[in-house]
Write an enzyme that holds these catalytic residues in place. Sequence first.
Site, PDB file in Angstrom:
ATOM      1  N   PRO A  17       4.090   2.474  19.386  1.00 13.33           N
ATOM      2  CA  PRO A  17       3.775   1.843  18.126  1.00 13.33           C
ATOM      3  C   PRO A  17       3.121   2.987  17.149  1.00 13.33           C
ATOM      4  CG  PRO A  17       2.314   1.190  19.551  1.00 13.33           C
ATOM      5  CD  PRO A  17       3.385   1.962  20.363  1.00 13.33           C
ATOM      6  N   HIS A  56       0.877  -1.282  -0.039  1.00 10.97           N
ATOM      7  CA  HIS A  56       0.008  -0.119  -0.132  1.00 10.97           C
ATOM      8  C   HIS A  56       0.753   1.173  -0.062  1.00 10.97           C
ATOM      9  CE1 HIS A  56       0.501  -1.190   4.084  1.00 10.97           C
ATOM     10  NE2 HIS A  56       0.581   0.268   4.484  1.00 10.97           N
ATOM     11  N   TYR A  59       7.223   9.312   7.665  1.00 11.50           N
ATOM     12  CA  TYR A  59       6.579   8.289   7.847  1.00 11.50           C
ATOM     13  C   TYR A  59       7.192   7.034   6.900  1.00 11.50           C
ATOM     14  CZ  TYR A  59       2.344   4.702   8.589  1.00 11.50           C
ATOM     15  OH  TYR A  59       1.690   3.745   8.859  1.00 11.50           O
ATOM     16  N   LYS A 118       7.369   1.945  13.688  1.00 11.80           N
ATOM     17  CA  LYS A 118       8.587   1.807  13.428  1.00 11.80           C
ATOM     18  C   LYS A 118       9.512   0.759  13.955  1.00 11.80           C
ATOM     19  CE  LYS A 118       8.604   5.701  11.111  1.00 11.80           C
ATOM     20  NZ  LYS A 118       8.840   5.557   9.509  1.00 11.80           N
ATOM     21  N   TYR A 142      -5.304   5.971  11.085  1.00  8.64           N
ATOM     22  CA  TYR A 142      -5.083   6.631  12.591  1.00  8.64           C
ATOM     23  C   TYR A 142      -5.896   7.683  12.811  1.00  8.64           C
ATOM     24  CZ  TYR A 142      -0.287   4.746  12.054  1.00  8.64           C
ATOM     25  OH  TYR A 142       0.819   3.800  11.828  1.00  8.64           O
TER      26      TYR A 142
HETATM   27  C1  PHB Z   1      -0.006  -2.889  12.847  1.00  2.00           C
HETATM   28  O1  PHB Z   1      -0.596  -3.325  11.886  1.00  2.00           O
HETATM   29  O2  PHB Z   1       0.025  -3.815  14.068  1.00  2.00           O
HETATM   30  C2  PHB Z   1       0.224  -1.606  13.265  1.00  2.00           C
HETATM   31  C3  PHB Z   1       0.130  -0.697  12.432  1.00  2.00           C
HETATM   32  C4  PHB Z   1       0.441   0.752  12.440  1.00  2.00           C
HETATM   33  C5  PHB Z   1       0.905   0.923  13.696  1.00  2.00           C
HETATM   34  C6  PHB Z   1       1.110   0.175  14.813  1.00  2.00           C
HETATM   35  C7  PHB Z   1       0.823  -1.191  14.509  1.00  2.00           C
HETATM   36  O3  PHB Z   1       1.347   2.277  13.554  1.00  2.00           O
END
Ligand code: PHB
Length: 392
Positions: A292, A72, A384, A296, A200
Site C-alpha cells: 500500500p 489535495h 507518485y 496504487k 509518510y
Molecule cells: C489510505 O488512505 O488508506 C492510504 C493512503 C496512502 C497509502 C495507503 C493507504 O499509501
Amino acid sequence: MKTQVAIIGGGPAGLLLAELLHRHGISSVVLERQTREHVLSRIRAGILEQTTVDVLREAGLATRMDAEGHEHDGMRIAWAGRDDFFIDCAKYQGKRFMAYGQVQIQEDLFAAADARGATVLTEALDVTPHEMTGERPFVTFHHNGDDVRLDCDYIAGCDGFHGVSRKSIPATVLREFEKAYPFGWLGILSRTPPLTDVTYVNHPRGFALASQRTAMLSRYYIQVPLEDRIEDWSDDRFWGELTRRFPPEMARRIVTGPSIEKSIAPLRSFVVEPMRHGRLFLCGDAAHIVPPTGAKGINLAVSDVYYLSRALAAFYRDGSASLLDGYSAMALRRVWSSERTSWYLTNLLHRFPTSSEFDQRAQESELDYLKGSVHAQAALAEQYAGMPFESA
Ligand code: PHB
Ligand code: APR
C-alpha cells in the site's frame, strides 16, 4: 443466460468495467461471490490519482466524490523525528489527488448499476470459466439454488487476488513475480480531524502514515511485525506508538479518538504475466498486488478496466482486435511502473528486520537528498502521481 462480457468479481474493477462497457453500448453480467453487504464492509485505501478521478468523472460516476472527497496536491514525507518535505505533484506534474474511500466508490458503483437495472448477481457460487481459448467461452455458477450457464464473447477476471480467474489459466502459460515483505500495516479509522497532508514517516521504530477520508474522518497506519494480532493493539497503544514515530510538532497536531475500524494487512508485491489467456482478460488485484505504500492498488484496477473497456469498444465498433491483442502488454507497462514505485517507497520508508544502523543512515541520507533536490522531488512526484494512460 447470454451476454457480451461475463465479468467475474464485483469489486471496484468488476463494477467499474460494467459501467464503462455500458457507456459503449456493450452488455455484461457481473458475478460476485459475496453478498453486497460483505463487499461494502471491506475498508481499503482511498487515494485516487488524477487519471482515476478523470475516468470516474467522464463516466458520470463522480457526483458524490466531488462533493465529499478531499482534493489535495501531493504527499509529505517525514523522517527521524526531525525533518520533512512535501512532494508537490500539482506543481511538478499539474496533477492532483482525491481522498475518497474505496467503500464509497463501491457504493457509488452499486448505485449506478441499480439505476440502470444492470445484472449484478451476488452470492454467485462456484463460478467457473470454460473454453477460454475457443470461440465460444462460457461461465457456469450456482445462484439461488439453480445451476446457471452464461454464454459470452469474452470473460473479464476481476475477482481479486484469491479469485478463480487467474487460477483457471494453466500454470504453464503464466509467469508469476512475487515479493513478500517481512512486516504488516496496522490501520485504524477514527472520527477525528486528519492532518492537513497525507504524511509518510520513516522512523527507527518503523514506518507510520497519516491519511484522510473527510474533514472528520482520519486513517492512520503503523508498521507492525507480521505475527502481531489486533488484540495486541488497544487504541491507546496504537496512538502512543503512532505519535512516537511522527516528528514531535506533527505528533502534537494528531487528534486521537476511539477507533471505528482496526485491521492488520501483510504487504506483498505480485504480478502475473500475461494478463490474458484466449478470451479471458485479467484486471485489478486478480493480476497484480502492490504494497500500500504509494496508494496504487485501486488506481491500477481503474487503469486496467479503462484499457480493457476501450479495447472491447474498438472490437465491437469496427471488429478490430488489435487493442485487445495489445491489452496485456499495455496494462503491464503501467502495472510495472506502479509496482516499481510502491516497492521503492516501501524500501525507502520501512524498517526491515535485517536493517542495520547503516541501512537506516542510508535511508535518511536519501531522504535528505530528496529534500534538497528539486530534480529528485520532480522525479518522485511524477511516479507518485502515476503515469498517464497510453493513447489507443
Ligand atoms: C489510505 O488512505 O488508506 C492510504 C493512503 C496512502 C497509502 C495507503 C493507504 O499509501
Ligand atoms: N467468484 C466470484 N467473485 C469472486 C470470486 C469468485 N470465485 N473470488 C473473488 N470474488 C470477488 C470478491 O468477493 C471481490 O468482491 O471478486 C471481487 C474482487 O474485488 P477486489 O478484491 O476489491 O479487487 P479489485 O476489484 O481488483 O479491486 C482492487 O482492491 O485490494 C484493493 O488495492 C486494491 O484498491 C484495490 C482494489
